[in-house]
Design a protein around this motif. Structure first.
Motif, PDB file in Angstrom:
ATOM      1  N   SER A  62      48.245  63.045  -0.006  1.00 16.54           N
ATOM      2  CA  SER A  62      48.038  64.450   0.376  1.00 16.54           C
ATOM      3  C   SER A  62      47.646  65.351  -0.796  1.00 16.54           C
ATOM      4  O   SER A  62      47.204  66.480  -0.574  1.00 16.54           O
ATOM      5  N   PHE A  63      47.788  64.878  -2.037  1.00 16.71           N
ATOM      6  CA  PHE A  63      47.530  65.764  -3.178  1.00 16.71           C
ATOM      7  C   PHE A  63      46.041  65.916  -3.438  1.00 16.71           C
ATOM      8  O   PHE A  63      45.308  64.929  -3.544  1.00 16.71           O
ATOM      9  N   GLN A  64      45.604  67.175  -3.523  1.00 15.14           N
ATOM     10  CA  GLN A  64      44.212  67.485  -3.846  1.00 15.14           C
ATOM     11  C   GLN A  64      44.204  68.423  -5.059  1.00 15.14           C
ATOM     12  O   GLN A  64      44.575  69.592  -4.954  1.00 15.14           O
ATOM     13  N   GLU A  65      43.787  67.895  -6.195  1.00 18.71           N
ATOM     14  CA  GLU A  65      43.813  68.674  -7.430  1.00 18.71           C
ATOM     15  C   GLU A  65      42.723  69.751  -7.424  1.00 18.71           C
ATOM     16  O   GLU A  65      41.637  69.553  -6.865  1.00 18.71           O
ATOM     17  N   PHE A  66      43.038  70.903  -8.026  1.00 19.42           N
ATOM     18  CA  PHE A  66      42.012  71.918  -8.232  1.00 19.42           C
ATOM     19  C   PHE A  66      42.051  72.412  -9.676  1.00 19.42           C
ATOM     20  O   PHE A  66      43.030  72.230 -10.402  1.00 19.42           O
ATOM     21  N   ASN A  67      40.929  72.987 -10.106  1.00 16.38           N
ATOM     22  CA  ASN A  67      40.753  73.535 -11.462  1.00 16.38           C
ATOM     23  C   ASN A  67      40.931  72.470 -12.546  1.00 16.38           C
ATOM     24  O   ASN A  67      41.354  72.780 -13.668  1.00 16.38           O
ATOM     25  N   ARG A  68      40.571  71.230 -12.219  1.00 18.48           N
ATOM     26  CA  ARG A  68      40.664  70.158 -13.211  1.00 18.48           C
ATOM     27  C   ARG A  68      39.673  70.359 -14.348  1.00 18.48           C
ATOM     28  O   ARG A  68      39.901  69.904 -15.477  1.00 18.48           O
ATOM     29  N   HIS A  69      38.586  71.074 -14.109  1.00 20.37           N
ATOM     30  CA  HIS A  69      37.527  71.197 -15.108  1.00 20.37           C
ATOM     31  C   HIS A  69      37.906  72.094 -16.280  1.00 20.37           C
ATOM     32  O   HIS A  69      37.239  72.083 -17.318  1.00 20.37           O
ATOM     33  N   LEU A  70      38.960  72.907 -16.158  1.00 26.79           N
ATOM     34  CA  LEU A  70      39.327  73.833 -17.236  1.00 26.79           C
ATOM     35  C   LEU A  70      39.897  73.056 -18.415  1.00 26.79           C
ATOM     36  O   LEU A  70      40.832  72.262 -18.272  1.00 26.79           O
ATOM     37  N   VAL A  71      39.322  73.280 -19.602  1.00 27.87           N
ATOM     38  CA  VAL A  71      39.782  72.575 -20.802  1.00 27.87           C
ATOM     39  C   VAL A  71      39.942  73.560 -21.948  1.00 27.87           C
ATOM     40  O   VAL A  71      39.308  74.622 -21.987  1.00 27.87           O
ATOM     41  N   SER A  72      40.799  73.191 -22.900  1.00 28.43           N
ATOM     42  CA  SER A  72      41.095  74.074 -24.027  1.00 28.43           C
ATOM     43  C   SER A  72      39.969  74.067 -25.052  1.00 28.43           C
ATOM     44  O   SER A  72      39.277  73.057 -25.254  1.00 28.43           O
ATOM     45  N   VAL A  73      39.811  75.206 -25.723  1.00 26.90           N
ATOM     46  CA  VAL A  73      38.928  75.316 -26.879  1.00 26.90           C
ATOM     47  C   VAL A  73      39.817  75.595 -28.087  1.00 26.90           C
ATOM     48  O   VAL A  73      41.034  75.496 -28.008  1.00 26.90           O
ATOM     49  N   ASP A  74      39.211  75.956 -29.194  1.00 22.53           N
ATOM     50  CA  ASP A  74      39.979  76.180 -30.431  1.00 22.53           C
ATOM     51  C   ASP A  74      39.707  77.600 -30.915  1.00 22.53           C
ATOM     52  O   ASP A  74      38.931  77.814 -31.852  1.00 22.53           O
ATOM     53  N   PRO A  75      40.325  78.617 -30.276  1.00 23.01           N
ATOM     54  CA  PRO A  75      39.973  80.004 -30.588  1.00 23.01           C
ATOM     55  C   PRO A  75      40.293  80.407 -32.023  1.00 23.01           C
ATOM     56  O   PRO A  75      39.635  81.267 -32.588  1.00 23.01           O
ATOM     57  N   LEU A  76      41.299  79.776 -32.643  1.00 19.71           N
ATOM     58  CA  LEU A  76      41.692  80.150 -34.008  1.00 19.71           C
ATOM     59  C   LEU A  76      41.096  79.225 -35.075  1.00 19.71           C
ATOM     60  O   LEU A  76      41.302  79.448 -36.274  1.00 19.71           O
ATOM     61  N   VAL A  77      40.373  78.183 -34.629  1.00 21.43           N
ATOM     62  CA  VAL A  77      39.914  77.126 -35.534  1.00 21.43           C
ATOM     63  C   VAL A  77      41.112  76.652 -36.360  1.00 21.43           C
ATOM     64  O   VAL A  77      41.111  76.627 -37.596  1.00 21.43           O
ATOM     65  N   PHE A  78      42.168  76.280 -35.638  1.00 20.37           N
ATOM     66  CA  PHE A  78      43.459  75.981 -36.256  1.00 20.37           C
ATOM     67  C   PHE A  78      43.461  74.558 -36.798  1.00 20.37           C
ATOM     68  O   PHE A  78      42.922  73.634 -36.191  1.00 20.37           O
TER      69      PHE A  78
END
Length: 594
Positions: A62-78
């Motif tokens: 029954s599980f249907q995943e959503f918003n899987r495409h969202l991924v982190s970037v590196d805003p602080l260049v940490f």
């Protein structure tokens, strides 16, 4: 959390555990461990991946995943020992996830829900911008589709590699949870091992109902942070059991029962059966002798008289008890939770005397008990559930700590909250209704009293001690106080009297519960379809009229007429004895002899 903790968490593996770290049991052939990742010998709960958690919670397929495409970037260049981008790539490779949270829509025992599950393996389940965004979108999806939302937390806190952008996700997700609240969407928050930092101090604490797994480490600051900054060792304060004891979670639920517990809560929250608007009341047999007030006092106080929990078990066997005031503690003298009356979901709250159990204090509640009730009033208001209260207390607890924690304030707030509830409310006095401690749960659309109960501003003993300096005169004072159901019905303080089995409810608790359920269903059927504005308005008018002169005048006139009638009867009887007379066939005239 520290970088070392994040790195260790990202490489954690949950499917290999040859022995239990708590009891040392061999788990290689343990079926409980294989299915639930719980030690069959001692019940130790291992950390689960998001995929494992979803598999255990939801209906298959029954599980249907959503918003899987969202991924982190590196805003602080940490960068520390490794650049942040490289850490993200490693976490993806090791977990098969794109981020530390998985969101989607699923069914739990047939109930459609929005689900957000954190995975501690992905950088310690830390909340960066993408985690915050996905959780916020999940709350928005739940509000838009009017679906319950369930979050499962497993996190070390904020993701420091994203700096202040990580911190502000606390505000965003908390606001999203609050907006879902305002849309009357049920929210169940599940806290697992570990749940700390920014996630625990944000959306995870906004749950209408908060459940925790046994032994889970839960707290704002992790143990290492506490040790290195406050120079103290947290011992018990970071456990699920400690939080239950101190009123911050509703239940600690074994993982093996978690799916069924959530499914039951969802069913009760969504139960909306049709209730009869009118049924025939069960009248109190007229042939029963009228009991004197002191006799009723003794019946109301009997230690074997059914209590709130006794009645709940009989009229709402699927009751889910909720604990805690979310401020200080959980008071066992007041019980509350979600139940079902004739197929309709309700919030049930009541004093619990406990048949001598000292932790119940004979139903004398602390401030935490009334604040728990206030919290459940708010839950009922948000989720549009009727409220049923049971009153059975000699009064609020007046011992050590009650005053310093605000007993008067808690009672006042409880009374005020009940006056404005936009849902049907029914209060039933099932034993002794004493003073403000009773009234705090009795400001209802319908106030009912069982036949052999009392409701009073003060106990007869207290009144006798004040008025006569002699508590032994309580029986005669009880008559003057007008504290029985029949007395209070004449004063319009209560709306109905619920009959009891012959001799009292203690003689046949099952029959007493059946009579009580009949009355509750009858009155609830009259209220359940009324608009909120009308409920609040009529409740105000009802209590506004109490104590007005015309009420007392009507009672006074009734008494005067009764006394005058008795006087005339006595005079007429005396006249008949002194004068010889006969009656004609119609017995309308006195005929004196000529």
């Amino acid at each position: 959390m520290s970088q070392a903790e994040q790195q260790a968490a990202s490489t954690a593996v949950t499917d290999v555990a040859p022995q239990c770290p708590k009891c040392g049991a061999d788990l290689s052939n343990d079926e409980t461990y294989a299915r639930y990742r719980v030690c069959g010998a001692c019940g130790h709960h291992f950390t689960l991946s998001a995929d494992e958690r979803i598999r255990l919670l939801v209906d298959p397929g029954s599980f249907q995943e959503f918003n899987r495409h969202l991924v982190s970037v590196d805003p602080l260049v940490f960068s520390d020992r490794l650049p942040y981008r490289k850490r993200i790539l490693q976490a993806r490779e090791q977990t098969g996830l794109r981020e530390a949270v998985v969101t989607g829509i699923a069914r739990i025992r047939g109930h459609e829900v929005v689900l957000a599950v954190l995975d501690f393996r992905f950088l310690g389940g830390s909340m960066g911008s993408v985690v915050g965004e996905k959780i916020t979108l999940a709350f928005e999806r739940a509000a838009e589709r009017r679906l319950p939302i369930i979050t499962v937390a497993a996190s070390g806190g904020a993701r420091m590699q994203e700096g202040i952008l990580s911190l502000v996700q606390m505000a965003k997700t908390t606001a999203a949870a609050k907006r879902a609240h305002d849309s009357n969407v049920p929210y169940i928050s599940v806290l697992t091992h570990p749940t700390t930092g920014g996630i625990y101090a944000s959306f995870a604490n906004q749950g209408d109902i908060i459940l925790a797994e046994p032994g889970a480490l839960i707290g704002f600051a992790g143990p290492r942070v506490v040790k290195e900054t406050a120079h103290t060792e947290p011992v018990r304060s970071h456990s699920a059991e400690f939080l239950l004891e101190h009123g911050f979670v509703d239940q600690v639920v074994d993982r093996r029962r978690l799916r069924d517990t959530i499914a039951l809560i969802l069913r009760l929250l969504q139960a909306r059966a049709e209730l009869p608007e009118r049924t025939t009341a069960s009248p109190i047999p007229q042939e029963r002798p009228t009991r004197r007030a002191w006799e009723v006092v003794q019946l109301a106080r009997r230690p074997d008289r059914p209590t709130t929990l006794d009645y709940i078990r009989r009229i709402s066997p699927q009751f889910v008890e909720l604990h805690g005031d979310r401020l200080y503690g959980d008071d066992p003298a007041i019980v509350g939770g979600i139940g079902e009356i004739a197929g309709h979901g309700v919030i049930i709250i009541g004093h619990e005397r406990g048949h001598g159990d000292p932790i119940r204090r004979n139903g004398q509640a602390l401030p935490e008990g009334y604040r728990k009730a206030i919290r459940l009033f708010a839950l009922a208001s948000r989720l549009r559930l009727p409220v049923l209260t049971f009153i059975d207390t000699p009064g609020a607890y007046l011992g050590e700590g009650a005053e310093e924690r605000g007993i008067a304030s808690a009672i006042s707030e409880s009374i005020a909250a009940m006056t404005l509830l936009p849902v049907p409310t029914i209060a039933v006095i099932i034993g002794e209704g004493g003073s403000g401690g009773a009234l705090a749960l009795a400001v209802a659309d319908r106030v009912l009293m069982q036949e052999h109960t009392i409701y009073s501003v003060i106990s007869p003993e207290g009144a006798a001690a004040i008025l006569y300096r002699d508590a032994a005169r309580a029986p005669e004072v009880a008559e003057s106080l007008k504290i029985t159901a029949a007395d209070l019905k004449r004063f319009d303080v209560i709306d109905d009297i619920v009959p009891e089995p012959e001799g009292g409810a203690h003689r046949d608790p099952d029959y007493a519960a059946a009579l009580l359920l009949d009355a509750i269903v009858r009155h609830l059927g009259q209220l359940v379809d009324q608009p909120p504005e009308r409920l609040i308005r009529e409740r105000w008018r009802k209590f506004r009229r109490m104590g007005q002169t015309n009420t007392y005048l009507r009672e006074l006139v009734t008494q005067e007429v009764s006394e005058l009638s008795a006087l005339v009867s006595r005079t007429f009887g005396s006249l008949r004895e002194r004068l010889p007379f006969t009656h004609d066939d119609t017995e309308e005239h006195l005929v004196t002899p000529s």
